[in-house]
Write an enzyme that holds these catalytic residues in place. Structure first.
Site, PDB file in Angstrom:
ATOM      1  CG  HIS A   1      52.313  39.721  46.534  1.00 41.61           C
ATOM      2  ND1 HIS A   1      52.039  38.442  45.273  1.00 41.61           N
ATOM      3  CD2 HIS A   1      53.121  38.784  47.372  1.00 41.61           C
ATOM      4  CE1 HIS A   1      52.752  37.981  45.796  1.00 41.61           C
ATOM      5  NE2 HIS A   1      53.584  37.861  47.156  1.00 41.61           N
TER       6      HIS A   1
ATOM      7  CG  ASP B   1      48.876  37.133  41.039  1.00 40.60           C
ATOM      8  OD1 ASP B   1      47.819  38.147  41.438  1.00 40.60           O
ATOM      9  OD2 ASP B   1      49.537  38.367  40.554  1.00 40.60           O
TER      10      ASP B   1
ATOM     11  CG  ASP C   1      50.037  43.477  42.519  1.00 34.16           C
ATOM     12  OD1 ASP C   1      49.964  42.724  43.988  1.00 34.16           O
ATOM     13  OD2 ASP C   1      49.830  42.509  41.767  1.00 34.16           O
ATOM     14  CG  HIS C   2      46.078  41.100  44.256  1.00 36.30           C
ATOM     15  ND1 HIS C   2      45.303  40.865  43.100  1.00 36.30           N
ATOM     16  CD2 HIS C   2      47.183  41.177  43.679  1.00 36.30           C
ATOM     17  CE1 HIS C   2      46.017  40.117  41.998  1.00 36.30           C
ATOM     18  NE2 HIS C   2      47.382  40.800  42.061  1.00 36.30           N
TER      19      HIS C   2
ATOM     20  CG  HIS D   1      47.487  39.573  37.730  1.00 33.93           C
ATOM     21  ND1 HIS D   1      48.778  39.658  36.934  1.00 33.93           N
ATOM     22  CD2 HIS D   1      47.213  40.223  39.498  1.00 33.93           C
ATOM     23  CE1 HIS D   1      49.788  39.987  38.319  1.00 33.93           C
ATOM     24  NE2 HIS D   1      48.969  40.168  39.147  1.00 33.93           N
TER      25      HIS D   1
ATOM     26  CG  HIS E   1      47.616  36.915  46.246  1.00 36.25           C
ATOM     27  ND1 HIS E   1      46.615  37.283  45.141  1.00 36.25           N
ATOM     28  CD2 HIS E   1      49.040  37.899  46.282  1.00 36.25           C
ATOM     29  CE1 HIS E   1      47.608  37.968  44.377  1.00 36.25           C
ATOM     30  NE2 HIS E   1      48.771  38.124  44.786  1.00 36.25           N
TER      31      HIS E   1
ATOM     32  CG  HIS F   1      50.645  33.670  44.148  1.00 30.49           C
ATOM     33  ND1 HIS F   1      51.507  33.727  42.719  1.00 30.49           N
ATOM     34  CD2 HIS F   1      50.594  35.032  44.280  1.00 30.49           C
ATOM     35  CE1 HIS F   1      51.690  34.895  42.920  1.00 30.49           C
ATOM     36  NE2 HIS F   1      51.032  36.048  43.539  1.00 30.49           N
TER      37      HIS F   1
END
Length: 302
Positions: A63, A205, A65-66, A264, A61, A137
Site C-alpha cells: 500500500h 497492517d 503509505d508504506h 499506524h 506490504h 490484511h
C-alpha cells in the site's frame, strides 16, 4: 547495544505533525529500515542517524503509505555516498513493485538484492535473524521479528591458563575454531552457552491473527498497529483489516512481550495519547508511539 526509533506513526496519509509508519533500528554496523512511506527520508533527516549505513529495507506490504517514499529515499542514500549492496525484503510481488517505483530513480550507485517472501521465512544477516510471518490484511502483508544473537561468555581465565594469545580471543568467542601451536582450539571449549539477546517484533497492517502470539513471544519490544482507540470502531477495523488499541494490547499480553508501542494511527485519531488507558488496562507496559520516539536496549549484566 540496539537502537530503535519510529520514524513515523501515521496511517493512510501523512499529517503536518505525523509522518507515515516506518521504523529504523541499528545494531553495531547494521542498520535496518522497515517500511518507507512518502517523506520517510525527511523524518530520518530530523532524527539525524544518517542514510549511508542502511543495509536492509523490509517492506510489510505494498500500500502506498508504506512504499511510496522508496524512490526518494534510495536517491537520498545514493547522495549520502552509499555504494554497497542494499537488501530489500518483502512479500510476493516485491521485485515488480520496487522496479516500477524505480522508474523515477533508475541510476543508483549500489546494487539492490531482492528477497521475495512467499512463506514464513527465517533470514540470517550475521548476528541478526529476521523472521517473517503472514498477516490478515486486504492485500498480502507480513510481520517482521528481529532477533539479535548473543554469544556465550568467553572464559578468559581458561584461555590464560593455556597461554592462548589475546588476538585469538575474538575468533574463538565468535564461534570459530583456530589452529595454534599445532593444535585445534575448539570454540566450544572456551565459550559458554548462548546468552539472551534482543527481540523486536513489528506488525502493521493486520487483524490480530492468532499466529502473532507465538511469533512475538517474549519480545523485548512489540511494535503494533492500533489504528483506532475506541472499541466501538471494531466493525470498521474488521472491514479494513486493522487493529484496535485493545487488540494490540491483548497480543502484547498473550505473547509475554515486555513493552508495547502503538503505531499506524488513523488520521481521525488526533491525540492517541489521550486513549492510552484503553491499552494499559489490558497490558500495563503500553505506550503511544510518536514520530522519532527512540529507545536504546543494553545487555543486562551477567
Amino acid at each position: 547495544m540496539l537502537d530503535i526509533s519510529l520514524l513515523g506513526t501515521g496511517g493512510m496519509v501523512p499529517l503536518p505533525n505525523r509522518f507515515l509508519s516506518s521504523m529504523i533500528m541499528r545494531y553495531k554496523k547494521t542498520t535496518i529500515l522497515v517500511d518507507c512511506g512518502e517523506g520517510t527520508q525527511v523524518t530520518l533527516k530530523m532524527l539525524g542517524w544518517g542514510f549511508k549505513n542502511i543495509d536492509i529495507i523490509c517492506l510489510t506490504h505494498f500500500h502506498a503509505d508504506h512504499v511510496a517514499g522508496l524512490p526518494g529515499f534510495l536517491h537520498t542514500m545514493a547522495n549520502s555516498g552509499r555504494k554497497e549492496d542494499v537488501v530489500i525484503i518483502g512479500p510476493t510481488g516485491l521485485i515488480e513493485v520496487v522496479q516500477s517505483l524505480l522508474v523515477i530513480a533508475r541510476i543508483l550507485p549500489f546494487k539492490i538484492i531482492f528477497k521475495e517472501i512467499n512463506k514464513d521465512t527465517l533470514l540470517n544477516f550475521g548476528e541478526i535473524d529476521i523472521n517473517t510471518t503472514f498477516l490478515e490484511h486486504r492485500i498480502i502483508c507480513i510481520a517482521y521479528s528481529f532477533e539479535i544473537k548473543r554469544n556465550g561468555k568467553f572464559h578468559i581465565e581458561k584461555a590464560k591458563q593455556l597461554n592462548i594469545p589475546h588476538n585469538l580471543y575474538n575468533t574463538l568467542q565468535n564461534g570459530n575454531d583456530v589452529e595454534y601451536m599445532g593444535k585445534i582450539l575448539r570454540s566450544t571449549d572456551f565459550v559458554g552457552e548462548l546468552r539472551k539477546g534482543f527481540k523486536i517484533t513489528y506488525c502493521t497492517d493486520s487483524r490480530p491473527v492468532e499466529s502473532l502470539v507465538s511469533f512475538a513471544k517474549d519480545s523485548d519490544l512489540f511494535i503494533c498497529e492500533g489504528i483506532y482507540a475506541d472499541d466501538k470502531k471494531i466493525n470498521k477495523a474488521k472491514e479494513y483489516k486493522h487493529m484496535l488499541f485493545s487488540e494490540a494490547a491483548t497480543l502484547a499480553k498473550n505473547s509475554n512481550s515486555k513493552e508495547l508501542w502503538l503505531t499506524h494511527f488513523s488520521p481521525s485519531l488526533k491525540n492517541p495519547e489521550e486513549f492510552i488507558d484503553v491499552a494499559k488496562f489490558i497490558f500495563e507496559n503500553s505506550y503511544v508511539g510518536y514520530d522519532r520516539i527512540t529507545k536504546t536496549f543494553k545487555y543486562r549484566e551477567d
